[in-house]
Design an enzyme around this catalytic site. Structure first.
Site, PDB file in Angstrom:
ATOM      1  N   ARG A  93       1.785 -12.219  -0.724  1.00 41.59           N
ATOM      2  CA  ARG A  93       0.432 -12.497  -0.234  1.00 41.59           C
ATOM      3  C   ARG A  93      -0.214 -13.679  -0.943  1.00 41.59           C
ATOM      4  O   ARG A  93       0.161 -14.027  -2.063  1.00 41.59           O
ATOM      5  CB  ARG A  93      -0.456 -11.256  -0.475  1.00 41.59           C
ATOM      6  CG  ARG A  93       0.022  -9.987   0.226  1.00 41.59           C
ATOM      7  CD  ARG A  93      -0.849  -9.665   1.395  1.00 41.59           C
ATOM      8  NE  ARG A  93      -0.268  -8.654   2.268  1.00 41.59           N
ATOM      9  CZ  ARG A  93      -0.830  -8.279   3.415  1.00 41.59           C
ATOM     10  NH1 ARG A  93      -1.976  -8.817   3.799  1.00 41.59           N
ATOM     11  NH2 ARG A  93      -0.250  -7.386   4.190  1.00 41.59           N
ATOM     12  N   ASP A 112      -9.738  -9.823   8.617  1.00 42.02           N
ATOM     13  CA  ASP A 112      -9.177  -8.489   8.354  1.00 42.02           C
ATOM     14  C   ASP A 112     -10.144  -7.330   8.623  1.00 42.02           C
ATOM     15  O   ASP A 112      -9.723  -6.280   9.067  1.00 42.02           O
ATOM     16  CB  ASP A 112      -8.688  -8.417   6.903  1.00 42.02           C
ATOM     17  CG  ASP A 112      -7.724  -7.259   6.663  1.00 42.02           C
ATOM     18  OD1 ASP A 112      -6.734  -7.148   7.409  1.00 42.02           O
ATOM     19  OD2 ASP A 112      -7.964  -6.455   5.749  1.00 42.02           O
ATOM     20  N   SER A 144      -1.667  -3.773  10.265  1.00 44.42           N
ATOM     21  CA  SER A 144      -1.291  -4.643   9.148  1.00 44.42           C
ATOM     22  C   SER A 144      -0.056  -5.464   9.511  1.00 44.42           C
ATOM     23  O   SER A 144       0.910  -4.933  10.068  1.00 44.42           O
ATOM     24  CB  SER A 144      -0.995  -3.796   7.916  1.00 44.42           C
ATOM     25  OG  SER A 144      -2.143  -3.047   7.580  1.00 44.42           O
ATOM     26  N   TYR A 175      -1.354  -3.611  -7.032  1.00 42.15           N
ATOM     27  CA  TYR A 175      -1.226  -4.331  -5.755  1.00 42.15           C
ATOM     28  C   TYR A 175      -2.564  -4.345  -5.004  1.00 42.15           C
ATOM     29  O   TYR A 175      -3.238  -3.316  -4.896  1.00 42.15           O
ATOM     30  CB  TYR A 175      -0.123  -3.697  -4.879  1.00 42.15           C
ATOM     31  CG  TYR A 175      -0.164  -4.217  -3.473  1.00 42.15           C
ATOM     32  CD1 TYR A 175       0.291  -5.507  -3.184  1.00 42.15           C
ATOM     33  CD2 TYR A 175      -0.734  -3.486  -2.440  1.00 42.15           C
ATOM     34  CE1 TYR A 175       0.198  -6.022  -1.895  1.00 42.15           C
ATOM     35  CE2 TYR A 175      -0.833  -3.989  -1.159  1.00 42.15           C
ATOM     36  CZ  TYR A 175      -0.361  -5.260  -0.892  1.00 42.15           C
ATOM     37  OH  TYR A 175      -0.469  -5.770   0.379  1.00 42.15           O
ATOM     38  N   HIS A 221     -10.886  -2.476  11.218  1.00 42.72           N
ATOM     39  CA  HIS A 221      -9.797  -3.342  10.738  1.00 42.72           C
ATOM     40  C   HIS A 221      -9.625  -4.475  11.747  1.00 42.72           C
ATOM     41  O   HIS A 221      -8.667  -4.495  12.518  1.00 42.72           O
ATOM     42  CB  HIS A 221      -8.526  -2.492  10.626  1.00 42.72           C
ATOM     43  CG  HIS A 221      -7.411  -3.148   9.875  1.00 42.72           C
ATOM     44  ND1 HIS A 221      -6.109  -2.718   9.990  1.00 42.72           N
ATOM     45  CD2 HIS A 221      -7.381  -4.175   8.994  1.00 42.72           C
ATOM     46  CE1 HIS A 221      -5.323  -3.460   9.213  1.00 42.72           C
ATOM     47  NE2 HIS A 221      -6.075  -4.354   8.604  1.00 42.72           N
ATOM     48  N   LYS A 245      -9.814  -2.195   1.451  1.00 42.28           N
ATOM     49  CA  LYS A 245      -9.436  -1.099   2.336  1.00 42.28           C
ATOM     50  C   LYS A 245     -10.163   0.200   1.955  1.00 42.28           C
ATOM     51  O   LYS A 245     -10.615   0.951   2.816  1.00 42.28           O
ATOM     52  CB  LYS A 245      -7.914  -0.915   2.328  1.00 42.28           C
ATOM     53  CG  LYS A 245      -7.161  -2.083   2.984  1.00 42.28           C
ATOM     54  CD  LYS A 245      -7.849  -2.519   4.197  1.00 42.28           C
ATOM     55  CE  LYS A 245      -7.270  -3.476   5.186  1.00 42.28           C
ATOM     56  NZ  LYS A 245      -6.183  -4.321   5.068  1.00 42.28           N
ATOM     57  N   ARG A 260       0.835  -1.194   0.000  1.00 46.39           N
ATOM     58  CA  ARG A 260       0.000   0.000   0.000  1.00 46.39           C
ATOM     59  C   ARG A 260       0.871   1.245   0.000  1.00 46.39           C
ATOM     60  O   ARG A 260       1.938   1.272   0.604  1.00 46.39           O
ATOM     61  CB  ARG A 260      -0.928   0.015   1.224  1.00 46.39           C
ATOM     62  CG  ARG A 260      -2.116  -0.933   1.089  1.00 46.39           C
ATOM     63  CD  ARG A 260      -3.039  -0.851   2.297  1.00 46.39           C
ATOM     64  NE  ARG A 260      -2.388  -1.355   3.477  1.00 46.39           N
ATOM     65  CZ  ARG A 260      -1.829  -0.619   4.416  1.00 46.39           C
ATOM     66  NH1 ARG A 260      -1.876   0.709   4.344  1.00 46.39           N
ATOM     67  NH2 ARG A 260      -1.240  -1.151   5.450  1.00 46.39           N
ATOM     68  N   CYS A 315       0.343  -7.732  11.764  1.00 47.68           N
ATOM     69  CA  CYS A 315       0.567  -7.895  13.202  1.00 47.68           C
ATOM     70  C   CYS A 315      -0.236  -9.050  13.790  1.00 47.68           C
ATOM     71  O   CYS A 315      -0.465  -9.111  14.996  1.00 47.68           O
ATOM     72  CB  CYS A 315       0.267  -6.599  13.942  1.00 47.68           C
ATOM     73  SG  CYS A 315       1.486  -5.309  13.598  1.00 47.68           S
TER      74      CYS A 315
HETATM   75  N1  LIG Z   1       6.134 -13.793  16.961  1.00 45.87           N
HETATM   76  C1  LIG Z   1       4.872 -13.857  16.515  1.00 45.87           C
HETATM   77  N2  LIG Z   1       4.631 -13.584  15.211  1.00 45.87           N
HETATM   78  C2  LIG Z   1       3.355 -13.656  14.787  1.00 45.87           C
HETATM   79  C3  LIG Z   1       2.279 -14.021  15.654  1.00 45.87           C
HETATM   80  N3  LIG Z   1       1.137 -13.993  14.935  1.00 45.87           N
HETATM   81  C4  LIG Z   1       1.492 -13.624  13.676  1.00 45.87           C
HETATM   82  N4  LIG Z   1       2.829 -13.433  13.575  1.00 45.87           N
HETATM   83  C5  LIG Z   1       3.582 -13.080  12.343  1.00 45.87           C
HETATM   84  O1  LIG Z   1       3.224 -11.770  11.929  1.00 45.87           O
HETATM   85  C6  LIG Z   1       3.153 -11.680  10.504  1.00 45.87           C
HETATM   86  C7  LIG Z   1       1.808 -11.142  10.079  1.00 45.87           C
HETATM   87  O2  LIG Z   1       0.791 -11.966  10.571  1.00 45.87           O
HETATM   88  P1  LIG Z   1      -0.672 -11.953   9.955  1.00 45.87           P
HETATM   89  O3  LIG Z   1      -1.522 -12.835  10.807  1.00 45.87           O
HETATM   90  O4  LIG Z   1      -0.603 -12.269   8.523  1.00 45.87           O
HETATM   91  O5  LIG Z   1      -1.018 -10.397  10.133  1.00 45.87           O
HETATM   92  P2  LIG Z   1      -2.335  -9.570   9.704  1.00 45.87           P
HETATM   93  O6  LIG Z   1      -2.627  -8.668  10.845  1.00 45.87           O
HETATM   94  O7  LIG Z   1      -3.410 -10.503   9.283  1.00 45.87           O
HETATM   95  O8  LIG Z   1      -1.799  -8.721   8.457  1.00 45.87           O
HETATM   96  P3  LIG Z   1      -2.590  -7.920   7.277  1.00 45.87           P
HETATM   97  O9  LIG Z   1      -3.113  -8.925   6.335  1.00 45.87           O
HETATM   98  O10 LIG Z   1      -1.508  -7.070   6.695  1.00 45.87           O
HETATM   99  O11 LIG Z   1      -3.653  -7.075   7.891  1.00 45.87           O
HETATM  100  C8  LIG Z   1       3.419 -13.093   9.970  1.00 45.87           C
HETATM  101  O12 LIG Z   1       4.753 -13.182   9.535  1.00 45.87           O
HETATM  102  C9  LIG Z   1       3.178 -13.969  11.170  1.00 45.87           C
HETATM  103  O13 LIG Z   1       3.938 -15.159  11.112  1.00 45.87           O
HETATM  104  C10 LIG Z   1       2.583 -14.329  17.027  1.00 45.87           C
HETATM  105  O14 LIG Z   1       1.717 -14.660  17.852  1.00 45.87           O
HETATM  106  N5  LIG Z   1       3.894 -14.225  17.397  1.00 45.87           N
HETATM  107  O1  LIG Z   2      -4.439  -3.870   2.433  1.00 46.05           O
HETATM  108  C1  LIG Z   2      -3.452  -4.608   2.253  1.00 46.05           C
HETATM  109  O2  LIG Z   2      -2.568  -4.419   1.446  1.00 46.05           O
HETATM  110  C2  LIG Z   2      -3.333  -5.848   3.075  1.00 46.05           C
HETATM  111  C3  LIG Z   2      -3.852  -5.691   4.409  1.00 46.05           C
HETATM  112  O3  LIG Z   2      -4.709  -6.420   4.837  1.00 46.05           O
HETATM  113  C4  LIG Z   2      -3.314  -4.603   5.240  1.00 46.05           C
HETATM  114  O4  LIG Z   2      -2.308  -3.984   4.881  1.00 46.05           O
HETATM  115  O5  LIG Z   2      -3.892  -4.377   6.325  1.00 46.05           O
HETATM  116 MN   LIG Z   3      -5.203  -5.964   6.994  1.00 44.28          MN
END
Ligand SMILES: Nc1nc2c(ncn2[C@@H]2O[C@H](COP(=O)(O)OP(=O)(O)OP(=O)(O)O)[C@@H](O)[C@H]2O)c(=O)[nH]1
Ligand SMILES: O=C([O-])CC(=O)C(=O)O
Ligand SMILES: [Mn+2]
Length: 645
Positions: A428, A336, A311, A260, A289, A269, A117, A313
Site C-alpha cells: 500500500r 474509500d 476492498s 497494518y 465504503h 475502517k 486486515r 475492487c
Molecule cells: N481489470 C481491471 N482492474 C482494475 C480496474 N480498476 C482497478 N483495477 C485493479 O484492482 C486492484 C484494486 O484497485 P483499487 O482501485 O486500488 O481498489 P480499492 O477498491 O480502492 O481497494 P481498497 O483500498 O482495498 O478499498 C488494482 O490492482 C487495480 O489495478 C479495472 O477497471 N479493470
Molecule cells: O482497510 C484496509 O486495509 C484497506 C482498505 O481500504 C480496505 O481493505 O478496504
Molecule cells: Mn477500502
C-alpha cells in the site's frame, strides 16, 4: 518543537510539557480510571468523559493500564511528522527512499504475518448478539472487556504512547466527527496524520463539549518484560494474537497486535465505518465504503457519484479516473469512505471523512492510474513494496518491465526469474489527498456535495453485466444487498473465492446487516423524490479464456458517461429482469478494439444462471431470519417472476 513530550515519572502519569504544547495539555493528569475499567457496557458512550478533563482522565487511565514509558501529544504539524519519520528511520522501522526520486518518502516492511486486515479477529461487541448479526463475530461486551484488560495490561511498556486527536471531515463541519487514537506505534501516528485531520483544533472542539470517539491501539509488543528486563525492538513489532474490537453502543475501538493500516489506523475502517455505521443507524445518516467523484460533461454540467466496491475492487482507480472520451472530466473527492446525510435542500449530501489515501500499490501504473502515480511523487509512506537498487520503489504493474534486480517486500534479493511477486499483493501507499492532481476544488466542502448517482460493484468473472440501472431505490437496495465478489488480498484468506459482500460493507458494518438494509430503505423513504439513481457495474467480467472482456480503467469513463446521461434523462435503456441496460449503440465504444461477441457477452443476462443466483440469495437471506426487510423479499420474488417469464 511542536510536540509536547510528556515523559511518565510514575504510575499516575505525571507529565512535563514543552512550552509550545496546547495550553490545556500541560495540565497534570490525575490517573482517573479509563473506560475499559468502568466495568459496564452501559450505552452512555463517553458521556462521562466530556471535555478536556474527560480526555485527560481517559489518557491517564489507558496509561495506567498499558504503562508506556512516555506520552506524546500530537498536533499534526509538519515539524512533528519530520521528527517522527526521523525517529522511525533511526529505529530501523522506515527506510528513507532516495530523495532524488522520491523526496520525503519512506518504505516500511511489515512482519510477514501482518500484511492485511484480520476479519476473523475483528469483533463487534454489542450488548445483544442479534444486533451484531450473523455476518459479524460477536463477543459479549463484559467478557471482551475483561479479555482486553488482560492483553492491554503493560502492553506499551518501554514504548511511547502517542495521543492523536483527529477530525473526520472538515474540522467543525456539520457531517464531521472527532476522535482520539492512542497508539504505541509512531508509524501509525504518522499514518494518521496523512489520513485524517490531526490538529489541536480538535482539542478545542472537545473542550467545547463535542462528543468524541476514543480508540486505543497497541502493537502488543512491550519492550520491558514482566521481570523488568528490557529487550531490543524489532523493525515491525506486532503480536501473533490480534484483536480488532468495536463496542458500537459505547462507541469505542480497541485494537491489539497488528500494525497494518486496516487494523491499526483506527480512524479509518474501525471508526469511520464500523462505529460510524452504528451512529448513522441511530441518527438517520449513512457511513459507507464508497469513493466520491465529481463528473463534468462536455456541456459543463457537474454530477456527483458515490460508488461502493469491495476492498481491492477499483475504488481508488475510479476515484482518479482519466476519461478516454473527449470533453468529460472526472475529479476526485474521496477514494474509500463516504458519510452521507440529507441536506437542508432535501438532497443526499456526502463528505469524504478522510484526508488521505491508503491505496493498493500493485496494478497502479502509468497506463492504469497515472493520477495515482503522480500523487505519489513524494511525501509518501510505502508499505511492503519492493526497493530498487537506486533507492526508489517498485511494484508489479508500476512499469511494464520489472527492474533487473530488487529487494523484495520481505527484504530478500529478487530478480524477474525469482518466480514470486516483488511487492506484496496488498502492499500500500499512504499519502495525503491534497497531493492528488485530480482532487476537486470542493473535495473538503463543509457540507459535502449533492449525490446524483450511487454505484454498486464487485469483482465478478461471470453473470453481472458491465452496467445496469436499478428501477428505483428499493431495487437499488436489493442490488446492493445481494452483491457478491471474489475475495482479494486486502484481507487474510483465500483470494478468488466468491462471497457475498453487501454494499461492500461485509467486513465493515458495525451492526446487523439486515437492519442495515432496512436503514437504507428508510433513508430512501426519507429522501423520496430526491433519492439518487442507483446502478450496478462490473469491470471484471471474463471470457471463457480467462481474460477480462472490458479494458477497464480510463475506458470506464464510457460507462460513467452513460450513467450521467441516464441521470440527465437523455440516454435510453432496455429493460431486463435485472435492471435497465444500455443498448450497445447507446454506450460510446468508439475507438475501442472490442470483438462483437465480447460486447454481447459483457451485457449478457443469462436467465438460468440468474435463477440459480436467486436460489443462493434466498439461502443467503435465511441466516438473517425475520430481520430481512419485506421489501427485499418482494424484490427477490419479483426478480424470479421476471426471469421465468
Ligand atoms: N481489470 C481491471 N482492474 C482494475 C480496474 N480498476 C482497478 N483495477 C485493479 O484492482 C486492484 C484494486 O484497485 P483499487 O482501485 O486500488 O481498489 P480499492 O477498491 O480502492 O481497494 P481498497 O483500498 O482495498 O478499498 C488494482 O490492482 C487495480 O489495478 C479495472 O477497471 N479493470
Ligand atoms: O482497510 C484496509 O486495509 C484497506 C482498505 O481500504 C480496505 O481493505 O478496504
Ligand atoms: Mn477500502
Amino acid at each position: 518543537m511542536s510536540i509536547a513530550e510528556l515523559p511518565r515519572t510514575d504510575r499516575t502519569a505525571d507529565t512535563v510539557h514543552s512550552d509550545t504544547a496546547h495550553p490545556d495539555q500541560a495540565h497534570q493528569s490525575d490517573g482517573h480510571s479509563a473506560p475499559i475499567a468502568r466495568g459496564t457496557a452501559a450505552p452512555e458512550g463517553i458521556a462521562g468523559l466530556t471535555g478536556l478533563d474527560g480526555l485527560r482522565a481517559w489518557v491517564a487511565g489507558i496509561a495506567d493500564l498499558t504503562q508506556p514509558e512516555s506520552i506524546v501529544w500530537c498536533d499534526g504539524t509538519p515539524g512533528e511528522e519530520d521528527r517522527l519519520t526521523k525517529l522511525l528511520v533511526a529505529e530501523g522501522k522506515l527506510i528513507r527512499l532516495n530523495p532524488e526520486w522520491r523526496p520525503n518518502s519512506f518504505l516500511a516492511r511489515t512482519d510477514p504475518g501482518d500484511v492485511a486486515r484480520v476479519e476473523d479477529r475483528t469483533f463487534i461487541c454489542s450488548l445483544d448478539e442479534q444486533d451484531a448479526g450473523p455476518t459479524n463475530n460477536w463477543r459479549e461486551p463484559e467478557a471482551m472487556r475483561a479479555e482486553l484488560r488482560d492483553v492491554f495490561a503493560g502492553s506499551m511498556r518501554g514504548r511511547t504512547m502517542y495521543v492523536v486527536p483527529f477530525s473526520m471531515g472538515p474540522v467543525g463541519g456539520p457531517i464531521s466527527q472527532v476522535g482520539v487514537e492512542l497508539t504505541d506505534s509512531a508509524y501509525v501516528a504518522v499514518s494518521m496524520v496523512k489520513m485524517t485531520r490531526v490538529t489541536s483544533a480538535v482539542l478545542d472542539l472537545i473542550d467545547a463539549g463535542q462528543p468524541w470517539v476514543p480508540t486505543v491501539h497497541s502493537v502488543g509488543a512491550p519492550l520491558i518484560d514482566d521481570a523488568g528486563v528490557r529487550h531490543d525492538d524489532v523493525s515491525w513489532p506486532c503480536n501473533e494474537t490480534k484483536y480488532i474490537v468495536q463496542f458500537p453502543e459505547t462507541r469505542e475501538v480497541w485494537s491489539y497486535g497488528s500494525g497494518y493500516g486496516g487494523n491499526a489506523i483506527l480512524a479509518k475502517k474501525a471508526f469511520a465505518l464500523r462505529i460510524a455505521s452504528a451512529m448513522a443507524r441511530d441518527e438517520g445518516w449513512l457511513a459507507e465504503h464508497m469513493l466520491l467523484i465529481k463528473v463534468t460533461s462536455p456541456e459543463g454540467r457537474a454530477f456527483h457519484f458515490a460508488a461502493a466496491f469491495p476492498s481491492a475492487c477499483g475504488k481508488t482507480n475510479l476515484a482518479m479516473l482519466r476519461p478516454t472520451i473527449p470533453g468529460w472530466t472526472v475529479e476526485t473527492i474521496g477514494d474509500d469512505i463516504a458519510w452521507l446525510r440529507q441536506g437542508p435542500d432535501g438532497r443526499l449530501r456526502a463528505i469524504n471523512p478522510e484526508a488521505g489515501f491508503f491505496g493498493v500499490a500493485p496494478g497502479t501504473g502509468e497506463l492504469t492510474n497515472k493520477t495515482a502515480v503522480e500523487t505519489l511523487w513524494g511525501n509518501t509512506i510505502f508499505t511492503n513494496v519492493a526497493l530498487r537498487d537506486d533507492g526508489d520503489v517498485w511494484w508489479e504493474g508500476l512499469t511494464e518491465e520489472p527492474p533487473a534486480h530488487l529487494i523484495d517486500w520481505e527484504g530478500n534479493d529478487w530478480t524477474p526469474a525469482s518466480g514470486r511477486p516483488a511487492a506484496h499483493p496488498n502492499s500500500r501507499f499512504t499519502v495525503s489527498a491534497a497531493q492528488c492532481p485530480s482532487i476537486a476544488d470542493d473535495w473538503d466542502a463543509f457540507d459535502g456535495v449533492p449525490i446524483d448517482a450511487i454505484l454498486f460493484g464487485g469483482r465478478r468473472a461471470t453473470n453481472v453485466p458491465l452496467v445496469a440501472q436499478a428501477r428505483d431505490w428499493k431495487h437499488g437496495v436489493f442490488i446492493g444487498a445481494t452483491v457478491s465478489s471474489e475475495k482479494t488480498a486486502a484481507a487474510e484468506g483465500t483470494v478468488g473465492e466468491l462471497r457475498r459482500d453487501p454494499f461492500a460493507m461485509l467486513p465493515f458494518c458495525g451492526y446487523n446487516m439486515a437492519d442495515y438494509w432496512g436503514h437504507w430503505l428508510e433513508v430512501g423513504e426519507q429522501l423520496g423524490e430526491n433519492a439518487p439513481a442507483v446502478f450496478q457495474v462490473n469491470w471484471f467480467r471474463k471470457g471463457d479464456d480467462g481474460r477480462f472482456l472490458w479494458p477497464g480503467f480510463g475506458e470506464n469513463s464510457r460507462v460513467i458517461e452513460w450513467i450521467a446521461r441516464r441521470v440527465e434523462g437523455t440516454a435510453d435503456a432496455v429493460s431486463t429482469p435485472i435492471g435497465c441496460l444500455p443498448q450497445a449503440e447507446q454506450l460510446d465504444l468508439d475507438g475501442l478494439d472490442l470483438a462483437e461477441a465480447d460486447v454481447a457477452e459483457l451485457f449478457e443476462v443469462d436467465r438460468d444462471s440468474w435463477l440459480a443466483e436467486c436460489d443462493l440469495t434466498e439461502e443467503y437471506f435465511e441466516q438473517f431470519g425475520t430481520r430481512v426487510p419485506a421489501a427485499l423479499r418482494a424484490e427477490l420474488a419479483s426478480l424470479r417472476y421476471q426471469l421465468r417469464a
